[in-house]
Design a protein around this motif. Structure first.
Motif, mmCIF file in Angstrom:
data_model
loop_
_atom_site.group_PDB
_atom_site.id
_atom_site.type_symbol
_atom_site.label_atom_id
_atom_site.label_comp_id
_atom_site.label_asym_id
_atom_site.label_seq_id
_atom_site.Cartn_x
_atom_site.Cartn_y
_atom_site.Cartn_z
ATOM 1 N N ARG A 15 0.837 -1.192 0.000
ATOM 2 C CA ARG A 15 0.000 0.000 0.000
ATOM 3 C C ARG A 15 0.870 1.239 0.000
ATOM 4 N NH1 ARG A 15 -5.309 -0.112 3.483
ATOM 5 N NH2 ARG A 15 -6.410 -1.555 2.138
ATOM 6 N N VAL A 16 0.426 2.259 -0.705
ATOM 7 C CA VAL A 16 1.148 3.521 -0.730
ATOM 8 C C VAL A 16 1.214 4.050 0.702
ATOM 9 C CG1 VAL A 16 1.092 5.905 -1.540
ATOM 10 C CG2 VAL A 16 0.504 4.060 -3.109
ATOM 11 N N GLY A 17 2.408 4.436 1.135
ATOM 12 C CA GLY A 17 2.613 4.936 2.493
ATOM 13 C C GLY A 17 3.140 3.889 3.446
ATOM 14 N N SER A 18 3.201 2.624 3.015
ATOM 15 C CA SER A 18 3.744 1.562 3.870
ATOM 16 C C SER A 18 5.055 1.057 3.288
ATOM 17 C CB SER A 18 2.749 0.401 3.970
ATOM 18 O OG SER A 18 2.694 -0.303 2.748
ATOM 19 N N THR A 19 5.769 0.280 4.067
ATOM 20 C CA THR A 19 7.027 -0.287 3.568
ATOM 21 C C THR A 19 6.792 -1.410 2.570
ATOM 22 O OG1 THR A 19 7.063 -1.042 5.862
ATOM 23 C CG2 THR A 19 9.011 0.020 5.048
ATOM 24 N N GLY A 20 5.745 -2.161 2.744
ATOM 25 C CA GLY A 20 5.426 -3.227 1.803
ATOM 26 C C GLY A 20 6.318 -4.448 1.961
ATOM 27 N N GLN A 21 6.362 -5.241 0.922
ATOM 28 C CA GLN A 21 7.151 -6.475 0.895
ATOM 29 C C GLN A 21 8.130 -6.393 -0.256
ATOM 30 O OE1 GLN A 21 4.474 -9.774 0.554
ATOM 31 N NE2 GLN A 21 3.372 -9.268 2.416
ATOM 32 N N SER A 22 9.125 -7.285 -0.242
ATOM 33 C CA SER A 22 10.090 -7.299 -1.351
ATOM 34 C C SER A 22 10.482 -8.727 -1.695
ATOM 35 C CB SER A 22 11.327 -6.471 -1.007
ATOM 36 O OG SER A 22 12.030 -7.074 0.045
ATOM 37 N N ARG A 23 10.955 -8.861 -2.926
ATOM 38 C CA ARG A 23 11.429 -10.158 -3.422
ATOM 39 C C ARG A 23 12.536 -9.892 -4.426
ATOM 40 N NH1 ARG A 23 7.888 -14.773 -6.592
ATOM 41 N NH2 ARG A 23 9.675 -15.839 -7.461
ATOM 42 N N THR A 24 13.576 -10.723 -4.423
ATOM 43 C CA THR A 24 14.682 -10.600 -5.367
ATOM 44 C C THR A 24 14.833 -11.913 -6.127
ATOM 45 O OG1 THR A 24 15.823 -9.086 -3.865
ATOM 46 C CG2 THR A 24 17.142 -10.082 -5.620
ATOM 47 N N ASP A 25 14.829 -11.828 -7.459
ATOM 48 C CA ASP A 25 15.075 -12.973 -8.327
ATOM 49 C C ASP A 25 16.385 -12.721 -9.066
ATOM 50 O OD1 ASP A 25 12.616 -14.341 -7.770
ATOM 51 O OD2 ASP A 25 11.606 -12.887 -9.052
ATOM 52 N N TRP A 26 17.231 -13.743 -9.161
ATOM 53 C CA TRP A 26 18.543 -13.606 -9.805
ATOM 54 C C TRP A 26 18.541 -14.252 -11.181
ATOM 55 C CZ3 TRP A 26 22.251 -10.570 -7.930
ATOM 56 C CH2 TRP A 26 22.117 -10.161 -6.606
ATOM 57 N N PHE A 27 19.242 -13.612 -12.132
ATOM 58 C CA PHE A 27 19.347 -14.085 -13.510
ATOM 59 C C PHE A 27 20.803 -14.110 -13.923
ATOM 60 C CE2 PHE A 27 15.159 -12.320 -12.956
ATOM 61 C CZ PHE A 27 14.348 -13.264 -13.560
ATOM 62 N N ALA B 248 17.085 -10.854 -17.386
ATOM 63 C CA ALA B 248 16.482 -9.997 -16.371
ATOM 64 C C ALA B 248 15.553 -8.969 -17.008
ATOM 65 C CB ALA B 248 17.569 -9.306 -15.556
ATOM 66 N N LYS B 249 15.965 -8.391 -18.139
ATOM 67 C CA LYS B 249 15.118 -7.413 -18.836
ATOM 68 C C LYS B 249 13.853 -8.059 -19.373
ATOM 69 C CE LYS B 249 18.449 -3.907 -20.178
ATOM 70 N NZ LYS B 249 19.107 -3.204 -21.286
ATOM 71 N N ASP B 250 13.965 -9.283 -19.888
ATOM 72 C CA ASP B 250 12.782 -10.006 -20.366
ATOM 73 C C ASP B 250 11.802 -10.265 -19.221
ATOM 74 O OD1 ASP B 250 13.786 -10.038 -22.925
ATOM 75 O OD2 ASP B 250 14.514 -12.118 -22.809
ATOM 76 N N ALA B 251 12.329 -10.671 -18.066
ATOM 77 C CA ALA B 251 11.477 -10.926 -16.901
ATOM 78 C C ALA B 251 10.818 -9.631 -16.421
ATOM 79 C CB ALA B 251 12.305 -11.546 -15.784
ATOM 80 N N ARG B 252 11.569 -8.515 -16.450
ATOM 81 C CA ARG B 252 10.996 -7.227 -16.052
ATOM 82 C C ARG B 252 9.867 -6.828 -16.997
ATOM 83 N NH1 ARG B 252 14.558 -1.937 -16.537
ATOM 84 N NH2 ARG B 252 14.386 -2.639 -18.684
ATOM 85 N N PHE B 253 10.067 -7.022 -18.307
ATOM 86 C CA PHE B 253 9.039 -6.678 -19.288
ATOM 87 C C PHE B 253 7.774 -7.515 -19.078
ATOM 88 C CE2 PHE B 253 6.968 -7.266 -23.410
ATOM 89 C CZ PHE B 253 6.666 -5.942 -23.706
ATOM 90 N N GLU B 254 7.928 -8.820 -18.876
ATOM 91 C CA GLU B 254 6.780 -9.692 -18.644
ATOM 92 C C GLU B 254 6.020 -9.283 -17.383
ATOM 93 O OE1 GLU B 254 7.701 -13.856 -18.693
ATOM 94 O OE2 GLU B 254 8.981 -13.614 -20.458
#
Length: 71
Positions: free
Chosen positions: A36-48, A54-60
């Protein structure tokens, strides 16, 4: 890349952030943060192995989020 989704019927505003970062050994990280806007939220990191993957995954991911209303 910073995307937002505004729900007009409620006060639910969400964000989705996508970053590409180089690793130390020639690999690339696709880092996502969401919540939600205003919160820290969650995160995830995927390695390529290379930048092109990585650019293909970002586009998808960007297209997938655009389909559900993120701008």
């Amino acid at each position: 890349m910073y995307l937002t989704q505004l729900d007009k019927s409620s006060t639910n505003c969400r964000f989705y952030r996508i970053d590409l970062l180089p690793g130390l050994f020639g690999d690339w990280a696709l880092v996502r943060e969401w919540g939600r806007v205003g919160s820290t939220g969650q995160s995830r990191t995927d390695w390529f192995d290379d930048e092109a993957e990585a650019k293909d995954a970002r586009f998808e991911l960007h297209m997938k989020k655009a389909k559900v209303g993120y701008d």
